[in-house]
Design an enzyme around this catalytic site. Structure first.
Site, PDB file in Angstrom:
ATOM      1  N   ASP A   1       4.424   6.670   9.707  1.00  0.00           N
ATOM      2  CA  ASP A   1       3.909   7.284  10.931  1.00  0.00           C
ATOM      3  C   ASP A   1       3.721   8.788  10.752  1.00  0.00           C
ATOM      4  O   ASP A   1       2.688   9.354  11.132  1.00  0.00           O
ATOM      5  CB  ASP A   1       4.887   7.044  12.085  1.00  0.00           C
ATOM      6  CG  ASP A   1       4.753   5.668  12.702  1.00  0.00           C
ATOM      7  OD1 ASP A   1       3.638   5.141  12.749  1.00  0.00           O
ATOM      8  OD2 ASP A   1       5.779   5.120  13.146  1.00  0.00           O
ATOM      9  N   LEU A   2       4.739   9.436  10.204  1.00  0.00           N
ATOM     10  CA  LEU A   2       4.688  10.888  10.072  1.00  0.00           C
ATOM     11  C   LEU A   2       3.578  11.330   9.129  1.00  0.00           C
ATOM     12  O   LEU A   2       2.847  12.292   9.409  1.00  0.00           O
ATOM     13  CB  LEU A   2       6.038  11.404   9.580  1.00  0.00           C
ATOM     14  CG  LEU A   2       7.209  11.188  10.551  1.00  0.00           C
ATOM     15  CD1 LEU A   2       8.534  11.493   9.867  1.00  0.00           C
ATOM     16  CD2 LEU A   2       7.039  12.038  11.805  1.00  0.00           C
TER      17      LEU A   2
END
Length: 388
Positions: free
Chosen positions: A173-174
């Protein structure tokens, strides 16, 4: 607000982490980010916990707090005509819109990217999915741990080939958020030349494959499949975690000159068969680990780290999260950020990882950061602004 993106308006339709992390990065650099949330419950991460902080009935998720500083919140029901009108008024003024809906959802709402760019040709659109917008599995839902496994990262992480592990933060996600923000910055630069916005697409799959680095070319060029092998580097030795008398230290002997320096410090003959070259040391890693740990066995970690440092050997400890935030070096880099939250009072957040300096050396990094918003905290002021 100041910052290199001051004057840029971002409409954030995303939720969870990948999209919000992208808009967090844009907001950190001065963009005005208006976060559009579902009425009643808002971003899913508002309910992700424990831990929660605050009084009963007004609890805040620390997960949400981690990804939503420097944003305003407005709640809109995208299926309600009057709220859709508010959203479209925002889109008409926006420079950037960010979304991470599953493929086709915005189109079914009549808010497809083509329609939004028809209304506002200067609009830069960032769209983040789990596995891509097209292809045989383009419609799959994207969740971090699934993406870490599907994109090969878990096969490279763990104590060994039979112990796949996820990274301890939602790294897929990051990374997707980071690549997304990078793409938006590039698209805004292009718009400054063409006057027309473009669509930026990325995915959790693409973000993880994008950081395979040498593990990728290890397969695509050399035909070798990388596997998890714990806390030691697959191509450099000694490079990893080694035990000493009262704990462990990490060393990075990344060149032959460093190896000779290391050997001189610990009375090892660097020309000994089996350890003379990096290739030999990698091939005989288990023997090398035993050798290094034998010379560390009668030493405590703290003085050993000082000795390594004085000898010019890159080394470090493994800090816990609390130790990282109590470390003076962390604070010195602007990585602690104090903000005044409307219900929690003064709170400390992890700070932005970028700093900016003028040509004369003076720091011009933005310092006036906003706390993560309450749900619909700015709904009335945003509507008033649009009507003004």
């Amino acid at each position: 607000m100041g910052g290199p993106l001051d004057g840029i308006l971002v409409v954030d339709l995303s939720r969870a982490l990948a999209g919000p992390h992208a808009t967090l990065m844009l907001g950190d650099q001065g963009a005005r980010v208006i976060k559009v949330e579902a009425p009643g419950h808002g971003d899913d991460t508002r309910g992700w916990g424990p831990p929660f902080v605050g009084e009963e009935g007004d609890r805040q998720s620390t997960y949400f707090l981690s990804a939503n500083r420097n944003k305003e919140s407005i709640t809109l029901d995208l299926k309600a005509p009057e709220d859709r009108d508010v959203l479209l008024a925002l889109i008409d003024r926006a420079d950037v819109v960010v979304e991470n809906f599953r493929t086709g959802v915005l189109e079914r709402l009549g808010l497809g990217i083509e329609e939004l760019q028809r209304r506002n040709p200067r609009l830069v659109c960032l769209s983040i999915t789990g596995f891509g917008h097209d292809g045989p599995e383009g419609g799959r839902a994207g969740y971090d741990q699934i993406a870490q496994g599907e994109a090969g990262l878990m096969s490279l992480t763990g104590s060994g080939p039979d112990d796949p592990q996820r990274v301890g933060v939602p790294i897929a996600d990051l990374l997707a958020g980071m690549y997304g923000a990078y793409g938006v910055a590039a698209a805004l630069h292009e718009r400054s030349r063409t006057g027309v916005g473009t669509v930026v697409r990325t995915s959790l799959l693409a973000a993880v494959v994008g950081v395979h680095a040498f593990q990728g070319t290890r397969w695509t060029v050399a035909g070798e499949v990388g596997r998890a092998q714990g806390n030691h580097h697959p191509s450099i030795a000694p490079y990893g975690l080694f035990h000493c008398r009262d704990g462990a230290v990490q060393i990075a002997v990344g060149s032959e000159s460093l190896w000779r320096r290391f050997c001189a410090e610990f009375a090892i003959d660097p020309t000994t068969d089996g350890i003379a070259t990096n290739q030999e040391r990698v091939a005989g890693r288990e023997h090398l680990i035993e050798l290094v740990e034998s010379v560390f066995a009668d030493q405590d970690a703290e003085p050993l780290l000082r000795r390594l440092s004085e000898a010019g050997i890159p080394a470090g400890q493994v800090r816990s999260i609390d130790e990282v935030y109590e470390w003076e070096q962390t604070a010195s880099q602007g990585l602690l950020l104090d903000v005044d939250h409307p219900t929690l009072g003064r709170v400390t957040l992890p700070g932005p990882p970028l700093r900016f300096f003028a040509a004369d050396g003076s720091e011009v990094t933005r310092t006036d950061h906003r706390p993560p918003p309450l749900l619909d905290e700015h709904g009335a002021t945003v509507r008033e602004w649009l009507e003004g």
